[in-house]
Design a protein around this motif. Structure first.
Motif, PDB file in Angstrom:
ATOM      1  N   GLY A   8       3.438  -8.215  10.185  1.00 13.43           N
ATOM      2  CA  GLY A   8       4.332  -9.360   9.798  1.00 13.43           C
ATOM      3  C   GLY A   8       5.035  -8.763   7.924  1.00 13.43           C
ATOM      4  N   ALA A   9       6.122  -9.629   7.742  1.00 17.86           N
ATOM      5  CA  ALA A   9       7.079  -8.648   6.845  1.00 17.86           C
ATOM      6  C   ALA A   9       7.432  -9.181   5.280  1.00 17.86           C
ATOM      7  CB  ALA A   9       8.263  -8.110   7.462  1.00 17.86           C
ATOM      8  N   GLY A  10       5.910 -10.263   5.191  1.00 19.50           N
ATOM      9  CA  GLY A  10       6.347 -10.814   3.892  1.00 19.50           C
ATOM     10  C   GLY A  10       5.443 -10.661   2.832  1.00 19.50           C
ATOM     11  N   ALA A  11       5.394 -10.504   2.164  1.00 19.61           N
ATOM     12  CA  ALA A  11       4.877  -9.959   0.653  1.00 19.61           C
ATOM     13  C   ALA A  11       3.545  -9.286   0.680  1.00 19.61           C
ATOM     14  CB  ALA A  11       4.969 -11.067  -0.961  1.00 19.61           C
ATOM     15  N   ALA A  12       3.023 -10.239   1.713  1.00 21.00           N
ATOM     16  CA  ALA A  12       1.739  -9.097   1.761  1.00 21.00           C
ATOM     17  C   ALA A  12       1.305  -7.760   3.061  1.00 21.00           C
ATOM     18  CB  ALA A  12      -0.178 -10.162   2.108  1.00 21.00           C
ATOM     19  N   GLY A  13       3.027  -8.272   3.657  1.00 18.94           N
ATOM     20  CA  GLY A  13       3.076  -7.095   4.513  1.00 18.94           C
ATOM     21  C   GLY A  13       3.693  -5.956   4.136  1.00 18.94           C
ATOM     22  N   PHE A  15       3.400  -5.080   1.035  1.00 23.49           N
ATOM     23  CA  PHE A  15       2.255  -4.472  -0.067  1.00 23.49           C
ATOM     24  C   PHE A  15       1.358  -3.760   0.243  1.00 23.49           C
ATOM     25  CE2 PHE A  15       0.896  -4.553  -4.674  1.00 23.49           C
ATOM     26  CZ  PHE A  15       2.256  -4.662  -5.419  1.00 23.49           C
ATOM     27  N   SER A  16       0.779  -4.588   1.544  1.00 23.93           N
ATOM     28  CA  SER A  16      -0.045  -2.987   2.116  1.00 23.93           C
ATOM     29  C   SER A  16       1.291  -1.969   3.278  1.00 23.93           C
ATOM     30  CB  SER A  16      -0.358  -4.039   3.843  1.00 23.93           C
ATOM     31  OG  SER A  16      -0.929  -5.078   3.392  1.00 23.93           O
ATOM     32  N   ALA A  17       1.809  -2.343   3.329  1.00 23.17           N
ATOM     33  CA  ALA A  17       2.635  -1.059   4.393  1.00 23.17           C
ATOM     34  C   ALA A  17       3.081  -0.024   3.241  1.00 23.17           C
ATOM     35  CB  ALA A  17       3.916  -1.046   4.676  1.00 23.17           C
ATOM     36  N   LEU A 116      10.897  -3.720  -3.671  1.00 22.65           N
ATOM     37  CA  LEU A 116      10.178  -3.820  -2.483  1.00 22.65           C
ATOM     38  C   LEU A 116      10.131  -3.584  -1.474  1.00 22.65           C
ATOM     39  CD1 LEU A 116       8.119  -7.118  -2.226  1.00 22.65           C
ATOM     40  CD2 LEU A 116       7.230  -5.158  -2.624  1.00 22.65           C
ATOM     41  N   GLN A 117      11.810  -3.037  -1.201  1.00 23.32           N
ATOM     42  CA  GLN A 117      12.410  -2.484  -0.149  1.00 23.32           C
ATOM     43  C   GLN A 117      12.072  -0.789  -0.391  1.00 23.32           C
ATOM     44  OE1 GLN A 117      15.481  -5.694   0.571  1.00 23.32           O
ATOM     45  NE2 GLN A 117      14.434  -5.247   2.818  1.00 23.32           N
ATOM     46  N   GLN A 118      12.584  -0.486  -1.223  1.00 21.90           N
ATOM     47  CA  GLN A 118      13.187   0.934  -2.575  1.00 21.90           C
ATOM     48  C   GLN A 118      12.083   1.477  -1.887  1.00 21.90           C
ATOM     49  OE1 GLN A 118      15.128   0.296  -5.775  1.00 21.90           O
ATOM     50  NE2 GLN A 118      16.917  -0.908  -4.572  1.00 21.90           N
ATOM     51  N   ALA A 119      11.116   0.688  -2.811  1.00 24.60           N
ATOM     52  CA  ALA A 119       9.364   1.288  -2.394  1.00 24.60           C
ATOM     53  C   ALA A 119       9.293   1.805  -0.675  1.00 24.60           C
ATOM     54  CB  ALA A 119       8.662   0.928  -3.005  1.00 24.60           C
ATOM     55  N   ALA A 120       9.410   0.838  -0.129  1.00 25.10           N
ATOM     56  CA  ALA A 120       9.381   1.343   1.203  1.00 25.10           C
ATOM     57  C   ALA A 120       9.957   1.921   1.750  1.00 25.10           C
ATOM     58  CB  ALA A 120       9.177   0.000   2.310  1.00 25.10           C
ATOM     59  N   ARG A 121      11.284   2.072   1.358  1.00 22.94           N
ATOM     60  CA  ARG A 121      12.250   3.215   2.229  1.00 22.94           C
ATOM     61  C   ARG A 121      11.980   4.676   1.687  1.00 22.94           C
ATOM     62  NH1 ARG A 121      16.592  -0.664   2.134  1.00 22.94           N
ATOM     63  NH2 ARG A 121      16.412  -0.633  -0.861  1.00 22.94           N
ATOM     64  N   ALA A 122      11.214   4.636   0.245  1.00 22.33           N
ATOM     65  CA  ALA A 122      10.973   5.980   0.056  1.00 22.33           C
ATOM     66  C   ALA A 122      10.064   6.584   0.824  1.00 22.33           C
ATOM     67  CB  ALA A 122      10.957   5.739  -1.484  1.00 22.33           C
ATOM     68  N   GLY A 393      -2.843  -7.452  -0.506  1.00 16.00           N
ATOM     69  CA  GLY A 393      -2.286  -6.010   0.462  1.00 16.00           C
ATOM     70  C   GLY A 393      -2.428  -4.895  -0.199  1.00 16.00           C
ATOM     71  N   TYR A 394      -2.814  -4.337  -1.697  1.00 14.43           N
ATOM     72  CA  TYR A 394      -3.129  -3.205  -1.937  1.00 14.43           C
ATOM     73  C   TYR A 394      -4.086  -2.985  -1.108  1.00 14.43           C
ATOM     74  CZ  TYR A 394      -4.975  -0.262  -5.344  1.00 14.43           C
ATOM     75  OH  TYR A 394      -5.740   0.838  -5.958  1.00 14.43           O
ATOM     76  N   LEU A 395      -5.704  -3.502  -1.651  1.00 16.34           N
ATOM     77  CA  LEU A 395      -6.471  -3.199  -1.182  1.00 16.34           C
ATOM     78  C   LEU A 395      -6.722  -2.288   0.234  1.00 16.34           C
ATOM     79  CD1 LEU A 395      -9.091  -3.231  -3.068  1.00 16.34           C
ATOM     80  CD2 LEU A 395      -9.981  -5.087  -1.761  1.00 16.34           C
ATOM     81  N   ALA A 396      -5.907  -3.550   1.175  1.00 18.12           N
ATOM     82  CA  ALA A 396      -5.884  -3.711   2.533  1.00 18.12           C
ATOM     83  C   ALA A 396      -4.807  -2.124   2.555  1.00 18.12           C
ATOM     84  CB  ALA A 396      -5.175  -4.529   3.239  1.00 18.12           C
ATOM     85  N   GLY A 397      -4.072  -1.709   2.403  1.00 16.93           N
ATOM     86  CA  GLY A 397      -3.200  -1.241   2.323  1.00 16.93           C
ATOM     87  C   GLY A 397      -3.776   0.323   1.873  1.00 16.93           C
TER      88      GLY A 397
END
Length: 404
Positions: A8-13, A15-17, A116-122, A393-397
């Motif tokens: 899932g690529a929503g807000a929770a997804g 933030f978890s990632a 969110l996308q910049q953090a994930a890319r980094a 999301g934070y907690l699961a990640g």
């Protein structure tokens, strides 16, 4: 290297990632469509209602019809302040509106998406599109995630698929042994097709009180009359807290509306009598009281059998009592519901008794985690569902990397 899959690529997804990848794990998001963060994009009319300025957790948890006790622990790990700090540390300043909702200063949801996308890319998070999951198999301590065209393997799995209108959307989780609370809609307006109030569409009152007849379910707040019935925050919040009860009634019930929330029946009668005494020769129709809009006041007077030319000193006691009743307890028959704009929220999902609130890990399946609305948590309108997504999301990640 630890391999963590996010479904899932929503807000929770996202933030978890991001939080799963911070320790150096290889993180892959699996998205069934060709888009990411679709709900973030359209939320709040395209502005994104990131969270709500409820900075004390006891105050915050009262805005969740389901999951209050569970979220008390979750928010102890990641709170509204943590959300604000996270986005502002990435250059996205947030502002508080009068009703407590928080938006990016830019008034553009793209600011949130970019952060969110910049953090994930980094962190080198990979996203695989058009990957609808049809089955998850437990293999040792890890998982095989199966779509129609491909099978991928992961050491840990975080499921962030959001809510579904039908229980079949949770099939692959039921097959793993999880109990699913059947989903029912939450956050919707009340249809009142046979009520004359519809002719007043567009009128709003700032602080009404709405109760569902035969229950203790009630909420106060702004109320809006629409061409299909009644809406606005008071109704939407009541629909969330009454989601299961209204579903069980097949959305046929009576709603009682008090147009000015803080007036008792006695206060209402007293103020009307006082105005009658002080202004006996004024027309009733032309002099709305209590800040009620003119067209609504005229409707309430008409419904109370008050003629248009009546002066205050002429009003019979019977009509005065009817006016009090219509001000204090105006009854509308609900016959159905209408979804609230872009908001898609359901009550139901994975049973919270089967999830650890301090880690979001499954109690049934080792190394399986959840975040967002896939579990039986939902909030009222105002940024609360996003806050639950950030926190879970934070907690699961974070938890998915422990004991790697």
């Amino acid at each position: 290297m630890l391999k963590i899959g996010i479904i899932g690529a929503g807000a929770a997804g996202f933030f978890s990632a991001i939080h799963a990848a911070e320790g150096g794990a290889k993180v892959t998001i699996l998205e069934k469509t060709s888009k990411v963060l679709a709900k973030v994009k359209i939320s709040g009319g395209g502005r994104c209602n990131v969270t709500h300025a409820a900075f004390e957790n006891p105050q915050l948890i009262k805005n969740y019809p389901r999951g209050e006790k569970f979220l008390k622990k979750v928010f102890g790990h990641f709170s509204v302040k943590d959300t604000v700090d996270w986005f502002e540390s990435r250059g996205v300043k947030l502002k508080v509106e009068q009703d407590g909702r928080m938006f990016p200063v830019s008034d553009d949801s793209q600011s949130i998406i970019d952060a969110l996308q910049q953090a994930a890319r980094a962190l080198q998070v990979e996203t695989i599109f058009n990957f609808p999951v049809i089955e998850i198999r437990k293999v040792g301590d890890g998982f095989q995630v199966i779509s129609e065209k491909k099978t991928l393997e992961f050491d840990r799995l975080i499921v962030c698929i959001g809510g579904f209108p039908k229980i079949q959307g949770f099939d692959f989780l039921q097959k793993l042994g999880h109990t699913i609370i059947p989903p029912v809609p939450s956050l919707f307006t009340f249809n009142t097709p046979n009520e004359p109030i519809k002719k007043l569409m567009g009128i709003s009152v700032p602080d009404a009180f709405v109760r569902l007849e035969g229950t203790k379910l009630a909420y106060r707040g702004p109320l809006l009359i629409t061409h299909w019935g009644v809406s606005g925050p008071a109704v939407l919040k009541l629909s969330a807290f009454g989601a299961q009860w209204l579903f069980d009634q097949d959305y046929h019930a009576n709603a009682h509306i008090r147009w000015v929330h803080d007036l008792s029946e006695e206060d209402t009668l007293d103020k009307l009598n006082r105005f009658k005494h002080e202004h006996p020769k004024k027309k009733i129709m032309g002099n709305p009281l209590f800040g009620i809009p003119t067209r609504l006041w005229e409707h309430l007077a008409e419904k109370s059998d008050i003629e248009s030319q009546f002066l205050w000193y002429e009003i019979p006691k019977k009509q005065l009592n009817k006016l009090v009743q219509n001000l204090f307890c105006y009854i509308v028959a609900i016959e159905g519901k209408t979804g609230f704009k872009e908001e898609f929220v359901t009550a139901g999902g994975v049973d919270l008794n089967e999830v650890h609130p301090d880690t979001m890990e499954s109690k049934i399946v080792k190394n399986l985690f959840f975040s967002g609305e896939v579990v039986n948590i939902d909030g009222i309108t105002g940024g609360f569902n996003f806050q639950a997504a950030w926190s879970t999301g934070y907690l699961a990640g974070k938890s998915s990397k422990i004991n790697a």
